[in-house]
Design a protein around this motif. Structure first.
Motif, PDB file in Angstrom:
ATOM      1  N   ASN A 117       7.696   1.712  -2.912  1.00  0.00           N
ATOM      2  CA  ASN A 117       8.780   2.289  -3.719  1.00  0.00           C
ATOM      3  C   ASN A 117      10.032   1.424  -3.751  1.00  0.00           C
ATOM      4  OD1 ASN A 117       8.932   4.380  -5.438  1.00  0.00           O
ATOM      5  ND2 ASN A 117       9.331   5.954  -3.903  1.00  0.00           N
ATOM      6  N   ASP A 118      10.384   0.858  -2.602  1.00  0.00           N
ATOM      7  CA  ASP A 118      11.619   0.074  -2.519  1.00  0.00           C
ATOM      8  C   ASP A 118      11.500  -1.277  -3.219  1.00  0.00           C
ATOM      9  OD1 ASP A 118      12.719   2.106  -1.081  1.00  0.00           O
ATOM     10  OD2 ASP A 118      12.363   1.185   0.889  1.00  0.00           O
ATOM     11  N   HIS A 119      10.294  -1.626  -3.637  1.00  0.00           N
ATOM     12  CA  HIS A 119      10.077  -2.918  -4.289  1.00  0.00           C
ATOM     13  C   HIS A 119       9.685  -2.750  -5.754  1.00  0.00           C
ATOM     14  CE1 HIS A 119      10.110  -5.637  -0.671  1.00  0.00           C
ATOM     15  NE2 HIS A 119      10.015  -4.452  -0.088  1.00  0.00           N
ATOM     16  N   HIS A 174       9.534  -8.320  -5.990  1.00  0.00           N
ATOM     17  CA  HIS A 174       9.899  -7.083  -6.675  1.00  0.00           C
ATOM     18  C   HIS A 174       9.039  -6.945  -7.941  1.00  0.00           C
ATOM     19  CE1 HIS A 174      12.654  -3.684  -6.896  1.00  0.00           C
ATOM     20  NE2 HIS A 174      12.691  -3.839  -8.207  1.00  0.00           N
TER      21      HIS A 174
END
Length: 323
Positions: A201-203, A170
């Motif tokens: 985006n999700d990370h 992340h």
């Protein structure tokens, strides 16, 4: 600065052995008016004339006398120190009439005691659970800070990891943000769009401004800091990260060349996503690097960039002036 200098000379009633001027040299001629001539030390962080844009003829014309005044008054100091060897080279390239002066380097210090007094904040909402490798970028939301490099490096790293490893990675993009500053607003949105375009985006967590308590927690919960600006005058973030036992991946130019020990407290790389991703992959593949580099970083800051080290060096300069 000139007004304060006049007050000190005429109204304060105090006596002084020497004057220390920080960043603004315009007051030096005033201080030299003192009846008993006192020595002046000037601390140059970066030539002011390089910090302003000259996009129009009128702006360039307006700056001419100010640039001349900065150079002339800087040269009136009895001792000139700068915040890094990089700034020393810029000083000589910029102030042509002062080429005979070789400024000494006085590294900025980190207020270590303030870190010990801060109570870390709960940041569970900033880093998703089960993220073993949390990287951190701290800088203002300004284009010159090259924050896109952190996102591009994250995207490059994704292609090198297996799906399980990638799920544990992340990135927190923590940046100084003022909604009244158009560039902050625009660049924040540009980076969000870039993260979406790169499919990361999700990370990524975007944090606009943050408290000291959050910053301490982010350092403590990160495996590494990504420091992306090129030709930074010095840069305090790498010092903060190293003191908090967090390795730093930075661009191999400017101040980080002097603050970070390559392969010891972090990695110095060209400003390329592939090179940053190389260093990030090393951290992921060998989690013990976080501990060994982190410990070395704490020692480096304590020995070379503490308030005590700064105070002792400044004291020696003042003694030399007043002897």
């Amino acid at each position: 600065m000139a007004f304060v200098a006049l007050y000190v000379l005429l109204l304060s009633g105090e006596t002084f052995d020497a004057f220390v001027c920080d960043q603004v040299s315009a007051c030096i001629p005033v201080l030299r008016l003192a009846r008993t001539r006192k020595k002046v030390l000037f601390y140059c962080h970066f030539p002011d004339q390089l910090l302003t844009k000259r996009e129009s003829f009128l702006k360039r014309l307006y700056r001419l006398p100010l640039d001349w005044l900065e150079e002339y008054t800087t040269g009136m100091a009895d001792c000139i120190v700068v915040n890094s060897k990089f700034t020393a080279s810029v000083f000589k390239d910029t102030f042509k009439s002062l080429s005979h002066i070789n400024p000494d380097v006085l590294y900025p210090s980190l207020n270590i005691s303030s870190f010990e007094e801060i109570v870390p904040a709960d940041i569970a909402d900033l880093i998703p659970k089960k993220k073993k490798f949390s990287f951190l970028s701290i800088n203002r939301y300004e284009r010159k800070k090259n924050l896109a490099l952190a996102l591009e490096a994250l995207h490059e790293l994704r292609g090198r990891l297996g799906s399980h490893e990638w799920d544990e990675v992340h990135l927190v993009m923590a940046g100084g943000y003022d909604k009244r500053v158009l560039e902050n607003v625009e660049h924040y949105e540009e980076l969000r769009r870039l993260a979406d375009k790169l499919g990361v985006n999700d990370h990524v967590t975007f944090l606009r401004s943050f408290s000291d308590e959050q910053k301490i927690s982010l350092f403590s919960n990160s495996v590494c800091v990504l420091y992306t600006p090129s030709n930074e005058h010095f840069g305090i973030v790498p010092l903060e990260a190293m003191y908090m036992r967090c390795p730093v991946i930075a661009v191999n130019s400017g101040g980080p060349l002097e603050s970070i020990a390559h392969n010891v407290t972090g990695f110095l790389c060209d400003p390329l996503p592939t090179q940053f991703a190389d260093a990030m992959e090393k951290i992921v593949r060998d989690p013990l690097l976080k501990d060994t580099m982190g410990a070395a970083g704490r020692v480096r800051v304590t020995e070379k960039f503490s308030s005590e080290a700064f105070s002792e060096q400044l004291y020696q300069y003042i003694r030399r002036l007043t002897e």
